[in-house]
Design an enzyme around this catalytic site. Sequence first.
Site, PDB file in Angstrom:
ATOM      1  N   LYS A  54       0.850  -1.199   0.000  1.00  0.00           N
ATOM      2  CA  LYS A  54       0.000   0.000   0.000  1.00  0.00           C
ATOM      3  C   LYS A  54       0.875   1.235   0.000  1.00  0.00           C
ATOM      4  CE  LYS A  54      -3.496  -2.414   2.577  1.00  0.00           C
ATOM      5  NZ  LYS A  54      -2.722  -3.204   3.544  1.00  0.00           N
TER       6      LYS A  54
ATOM      7  N   TRP B  77      -2.978   0.642  -3.930  1.00  0.00           N
ATOM      8  CA  TRP B  77      -2.458  -0.731  -3.910  1.00  0.00           C
ATOM      9  C   TRP B  77      -1.551  -1.005  -5.104  1.00  0.00           C
ATOM     10  CZ3 TRP B  77      -6.718  -4.793  -2.331  1.00  0.00           C
ATOM     11  CH2 TRP B  77      -7.134  -4.509  -1.018  1.00  0.00           C
TER      12      TRP B  77
END
Length: 548
Positions: free
Chosen positions: A444, A449
Site C-alpha cells: 500500500k 495498492w
Amino acid sequence: MNGLMMQKQLLISSLIVHADRHHGDTEIVSRRVEGDIHRYTFRDCHRRARQMAGALSRLGVQLSDRIGTLAWNGYRHLELYYGVSGMGAILHTINPRLHEDQVAYIANHAEDQYIFFDLSFLPLIQAVAGHCKTVKAFIAMTDQAHMPKNAGIDKLLCYEDLIAQGLPDYTWQALDEEAASTLCYTSGTTGDPKGVLYSHRSSLLHTYAAALPDALNCSARDTILPVVPMFHVNAWGLPYIACMVGAKLVFPGPALDGKSLYELLEAEQVTLSAGVPTVWQGLLGYLEEKGQQFSSMKRTIIGGATCPPAMLRKFQEAYGVAVLHAWGMTELSPMGTVGALKTKHLAMSADERRAVQSKQGRALFGIDMKIVGPDGNELSWDGATSGDLLVRGPWVVREYFKSAGGDPLQRDHAAQGWFPTGDVATIDADGFMQITDRSKDVIKSGGEWIGSIDLENIAMAHPAVSQAACIAAKHAKWDERPLLIVVRKPQAQLERDELLAFYEGKIAKWWTPDDVIFVDAIPLGATGKIQKNRLREQFGDHLIGRRP
Ligand code: ADP
C-alpha cells in the site's frame, strides 16, 4: 415428487473398486525411498489397500479415528489413501517440511492414533515421538529387511508385517457419503495450522470436476506424474482422478531434482505432470543445461503460486508442453480455477493467448466466486477492478476442524455462505480470475495498492533472474513501497539499475520497485512457496531513512 433413481453413496473406496474392475492391469510405478523402482497394477493396489484396511481393523482402529502419514508420493501412500478412508477412518496427511513443533502440534490437534512414515522421515519421528500424546504406534513404510535398528522409538511397527496380517477379502465399509475421509492442515504461514476435514462426498465431487477436459483434462490415455506431494491437499486430487479415469500413475518418491524427474518422465513416457513453479524451475534448469527435450509430455499443471509468464512461454514454446495454470487452496480440496482457453481465444496472437493463460482461470463447475470491496459489496467483472476473492461450493471448507466456529472474519462470511480466500483478484468478462496479491502481501503505497505479483513476473522475465519476490518495505513518506529481492541465475551478471530499467514501459512508473536486493536464496515454505513474511522481517526496514 422425488426422482426414482438409485441412491448410491459417493465413497472414496468406489474409486479403487472401479480402477480394479475396469483398469486392473494399468500400472502404478514408484521410485522408492529404498532407491529402486517398484511396479504393480491398480488390481494389486486394491488388494493391498483392502489388506491394509483389514490389518488396521485388527489393530483396533475405529470409524473416524485419525491415521497420520509422513510420506512421499509412492504406492504405499496410495494404499493408505484408499485403505484408511475406505475403512471409515480418516487419513491425515502431514507435511514433513513443517517445523517439528508444528508436526507435533498437528498430530496432537488431530489426535492421531497411528502415524505411518517413510524412512527418510525417521529423524523427524524420533524428534516428535515423545510429544505425540495420542499415537499408539509409529509404522515405518518399509519391509523387515530395511527396518531401522535401535531407532529409539517405542512401539515401532513394520508396514509389510502389518499389511500381511490383513485379509485381501476385506469388504469396504458402507459409509455415509458425508463421513469425514481425509484431513489436511494449511501450512500456517500465519498463526497455527488449521485443519480442513474433507468428506467422501466432497472428495468425489472434486474428483469428477477436476478430471474434466477444461480442468486437468485426464483420461485413460494419460500417464500422470504428480510432483505435487500427496502430503499436501491430496496431490491436487490426482491419486483419486487416476482411479476414476484409469490413467497410469508414476510416483517420484523423494527424488524431486531436475535430473531425477526428467529421467522418470522419459522412462515412463509421462503425458501429464503437476507441480508448483519452484519445482519446475529445477526441471527447466536441467533441460536447458543438458539441451534435452521431452519426448512424451503434453501438458503440465502449474499452480500453488503464480506461474511466471516467462515459465509458461518456455514450456510451451521451447518444449511444446501446454501449460494449465491452476489456482486453489487447501480449503478448496484444492481446485478452484483453471486457465483453459475458450474458442474465442484460439484466434488470438500467441502473446495475447499467453496473457489469458497467465491468469489463474475460470471456475470449475461447482465453484462459485465473487470479488468484493471493503464494504462487502460485489465488484464488477471488468478484468481491472480488484477486490477480496470469496468462494463457495460443495468442496469448499465450511469451518476448520475443532475451530469452535473460527475467527470473527471467517464467521461473518461463513454465515453468508462464502469462504474468504485471503486473495485479492480481478475477474474479467469471460470469467477469468487473476490473483493480484494475497491480502497480507499487498503493497500500500500512499493509500494506493500495488500488486506484487505483476512486479515479480516482470523480474522473472529478465534472462538473468532465477527467482524474484516483491515485498512491501516500510517507507517514511509513502508508508510502503515495493522492494525487490532477487536471486541471479548462476554466473549471470545483473545489477540494480539494469533490472529497474527493465520495468520501463511495462508498468506505471510509480509501481517500479524502489530498490533491489540480491540474495543467494529466497526462503521457501513447506509447500515450496516464497515466505514473504520472513523476507518482510529481514528486509522490511530497508527503505527507512532513505530519501523519498
Ligand atoms: P498454504 O500455502 O498456506 O498451505 P495453500 O497451499 O492452500 O496454502 O495455498 C493457497 C494459496 O496459494 C492461495 O490462497 C493463493 O494465495 C496461492 N495460490 C495458489 N495457486 C495460485 C496461483 N495459480 N497463482 C497465485 N497464487 C496461487
